[in-house]
Design a protein around this motif. Structure first.
Motif, PDB file in Angstrom:
ATOM      1  N   SER A  57       0.825  -1.207   0.000  1.00 36.22           N
ATOM      2  CA  SER A  57       0.000   0.000   0.000  1.00 36.22           C
ATOM      3  C   SER A  57       0.859   1.258   0.000  1.00 36.22           C
ATOM      4  O   SER A  57       1.916   1.311   0.635  1.00 36.22           O
ATOM      5  CB  SER A  57      -0.908   0.012   1.236  1.00 36.22           C
ATOM      6  OG  SER A  57      -1.600   1.240   1.323  1.00 36.22           O
ATOM      7  N   GLY A  58       0.388   2.284  -0.689  1.00 39.36           N
ATOM      8  CA  GLY A  58       1.066   3.570  -0.687  1.00 39.36           C
ATOM      9  C   GLY A  58       0.710   4.418   0.519  1.00 39.36           C
ATOM     10  O   GLY A  58       1.301   5.476   0.732  1.00 39.36           O
ATOM     11  N   VAL A  59      -0.267   3.969   1.311  1.00 38.70           N
ATOM     12  CA  VAL A  59      -0.715   4.713   2.493  1.00 38.70           C
ATOM     13  C   VAL A  59      -0.800   3.796   3.716  1.00 38.70           C
ATOM     14  O   VAL A  59      -1.821   3.695   4.365  1.00 38.70           O
ATOM     15  CB  VAL A  59      -2.076   5.402   2.240  1.00 38.70           C
ATOM     16  CG1 VAL A  59      -1.946   6.526   1.248  1.00 38.70           C
ATOM     17  CG2 VAL A  59      -3.118   4.395   1.771  1.00 38.70           C
ATOM     18  N   THR A  66      -3.987  -1.783  -3.739  1.00 33.18           N
ATOM     19  CA  THR A  66      -2.843  -2.214  -4.544  1.00 33.18           C
ATOM     20  C   THR A  66      -2.820  -3.725  -4.709  1.00 33.18           C
ATOM     21  O   THR A  66      -2.372  -4.237  -5.735  1.00 33.18           O
ATOM     22  CB  THR A  66      -1.523  -1.725  -3.903  1.00 33.18           C
ATOM     23  OG1 THR A  66      -1.539  -0.300  -3.884  1.00 33.18           O
ATOM     24  CG2 THR A  66      -0.306  -2.201  -4.666  1.00 33.18           C
ATOM     25  N   HIS A  67      -3.358  -4.460  -3.729  1.00 29.37           N
ATOM     26  CA  HIS A  67      -3.363  -5.929  -3.791  1.00 29.37           C
ATOM     27  C   HIS A  67      -4.056  -6.441  -5.058  1.00 29.37           C
ATOM     28  O   HIS A  67      -3.775  -7.542  -5.507  1.00 29.37           O
ATOM     29  CB  HIS A  67      -4.037  -6.522  -2.551  1.00 29.37           C
ATOM     30  CG  HIS A  67      -5.463  -6.114  -2.392  1.00 29.37           C
ATOM     31  ND1 HIS A  67      -5.820  -4.942  -1.756  1.00 29.37           N
ATOM     32  CD2 HIS A  67      -6.618  -6.701  -2.794  1.00 29.37           C
ATOM     33  CE1 HIS A  67      -7.141  -4.839  -1.774  1.00 29.37           C
ATOM     34  NE2 HIS A  67      -7.650  -5.882  -2.392  1.00 29.37           N
ATOM     35  N   LYS A  68      -4.924  -5.632  -5.649  1.00 23.48           N
ATOM     36  CA  LYS A  68      -5.654  -6.065  -6.852  1.00 23.48           C
ATOM     37  C   LYS A  68      -4.753  -6.155  -8.077  1.00 23.48           C
ATOM     38  O   LYS A  68      -5.088  -6.852  -9.022  1.00 23.48           O
ATOM     39  CB  LYS A  68      -6.814  -5.122  -7.133  1.00 23.48           C
ATOM     40  CG  LYS A  68      -7.893  -5.192  -6.075  1.00 23.48           C
ATOM     41  CD  LYS A  68      -9.031  -4.260  -6.396  1.00 23.48           C
ATOM     42  CE  LYS A  68     -10.112  -4.356  -5.333  1.00 23.48           C
ATOM     43  NZ  LYS A  68     -11.253  -3.485  -5.647  1.00 23.48           N
ATOM     44  N   VAL A  69      -3.612  -5.465  -8.081  1.00 24.34           N
ATOM     45  CA  VAL A  69      -2.713  -5.493  -9.243  1.00 24.34           C
ATOM     46  C   VAL A  69      -1.484  -6.366  -9.008  1.00 24.34           C
ATOM     47  O   VAL A  69      -0.643  -6.488  -9.887  1.00 24.34           O
ATOM     48  CB  VAL A  69      -2.281  -4.061  -9.645  1.00 24.34           C
ATOM     49  CG1 VAL A  69      -3.474  -3.249 -10.076  1.00 24.34           C
ATOM     50  CG2 VAL A  69      -1.522  -3.376  -8.540  1.00 24.34           C
ATOM     51  N   ILE A  70      -1.368  -6.963  -7.843  1.00 24.81           N
ATOM     52  CA  ILE A  70      -0.247  -7.852  -7.524  1.00 24.81           C
ATOM     53  C   ILE A  70      -0.596  -9.263  -7.961  1.00 24.81           C
ATOM     54  O   ILE A  70      -1.678  -9.765  -7.645  1.00 24.81           O
ATOM     55  CB  ILE A  70       0.060  -7.827  -6.007  1.00 24.81           C
ATOM     56  CG1 ILE A  70       0.484  -6.434  -5.588  1.00 24.81           C
ATOM     57  CG2 ILE A  70       1.135  -8.857  -5.653  1.00 24.81           C
ATOM     58  CD1 ILE A  70       0.626  -6.285  -4.090  1.00 24.81           C
ATOM     59  N   PRO A  71       0.297  -9.932  -8.723  1.00 25.37           N
ATOM     60  CA  PRO A  71       0.025 -11.325  -9.101  1.00 25.37           C
ATOM     61  C   PRO A  71      -0.177 -12.188  -7.856  1.00 25.37           C
ATOM     62  O   PRO A  71       0.567 -12.074  -6.880  1.00 25.37           O
ATOM     63  CB  PRO A  71       1.260 -11.767  -9.857  1.00 25.37           C
ATOM     64  CG  PRO A  71       1.957 -10.510 -10.254  1.00 25.37           C
ATOM     65  CD  PRO A  71       1.582  -9.481  -9.221  1.00 25.37           C
ATOM     66  N   ARG A  72      -1.191 -13.021  -7.884  1.00 25.41           N
ATOM     67  CA  ARG A  72      -1.481 -13.894  -6.745  1.00 25.41           C
ATOM     68  C   ARG A  72      -0.537 -15.084  -6.734  1.00 25.41           C
ATOM     69  O   ARG A  72      -0.161 -15.614  -7.773  1.00 25.41           O
ATOM     70  CB  ARG A  72      -2.923 -14.402  -6.820  1.00 25.41           C
ATOM     71  CG  ARG A  72      -3.889 -13.289  -6.609  1.00 25.41           C
ATOM     72  CD  ARG A  72      -5.290 -13.824  -6.498  1.00 25.41           C
ATOM     73  NE  ARG A  72      -6.202 -12.724  -6.276  1.00 25.41           N
ATOM     74  CZ  ARG A  72      -7.430 -12.677  -6.724  1.00 25.41           C
ATOM     75  NH1 ARG A  72      -7.901 -13.674  -7.435  1.00 25.41           N
ATOM     76  NH2 ARG A  72      -8.191 -11.647  -6.469  1.00 25.41           N
ATOM     77  N   ARG A  73      -0.218 -15.502  -5.506  1.00 32.51           N
ATOM     78  CA  ARG A  73       0.607 -16.705  -5.349  1.00 32.51           C
ATOM     79  C   ARG A  73      -0.280 -17.928  -5.549  1.00 32.51           C
ATOM     80  O   ARG A  73      -1.428 -17.947  -5.113  1.00 32.51           O
ATOM     81  CB  ARG A  73       1.219 -16.755  -3.955  1.00 32.51           C
ATOM     82  CG  ARG A  73       2.259 -15.701  -3.750  1.00 32.51           C
ATOM     83  CD  ARG A  73       2.882 -15.853  -2.408  1.00 32.51           C
ATOM     84  NE  ARG A  73       2.107 -15.027  -1.481  1.00 32.51           N
ATOM     85  CZ  ARG A  73       2.216 -15.056  -0.172  1.00 32.51           C
ATOM     86  NH1 ARG A  73       3.054 -15.886   0.387  1.00 32.51           N
ATOM     87  NH2 ARG A  73       1.507 -14.275   0.589  1.00 32.51           N
ATOM     88  N   SER A  74       0.258 -18.943  -6.192  1.00 33.73           N
ATOM     89  CA  SER A  74      -0.525 -20.178  -6.351  1.00 33.73           C
ATOM     90  C   SER A  74      -0.536 -20.946  -5.041  1.00 33.73           C
ATOM     91  O   SER A  74       0.408 -20.880  -4.262  1.00 33.73           O
ATOM     92  CB  SER A  74       0.023 -21.031  -7.490  1.00 33.73           C
ATOM     93  OG  SER A  74       1.398 -21.255  -7.290  1.00 33.73           O
TER      94      SER A  74
END
Length: 75
Positions: A57-59, A66-74
């Motif tokens: 997060s930037g804040v 921001t978690h929505k644009v991070i590739p998810r771990r399998s």
């Protein structure tokens, strides 16, 4: 005179409700204080607060999605 139920509520501090969102933030409902990674304390004024769990997060300590644009771990 207070009833036993009222007396018990006065003695116990109110605990916030916590909801962990899959691949998302931690939602905290109720009066609470959040401690950030540097030890800073943040009293919330909102009925529900979203707290970052991805660390991007930037804040911080708050979630900014921001978690929505991070590739998810399998799994």
């Amino acid at each position: 005179m207070t009833s036993p139920d009222e007396a018990g509520r006065q003695e116990r501090p109110e605990q916030p409700d916590v909801i962990l969102c899959a691949d998302g933030p931690m939602l905290v409902r109720g009066d609470h204080v959040v401690q950030d990674a540097d030890g800073g304390l943040h009293r919330t004024t909102r009925p529900i607060s979203a707290i970052c769990r991805c660390g991007k997060s930037g804040v911080p300590p708050w979630c900014d999605a921001t978690h929505k644009v991070i590739p998810r771990r399998s799994a």
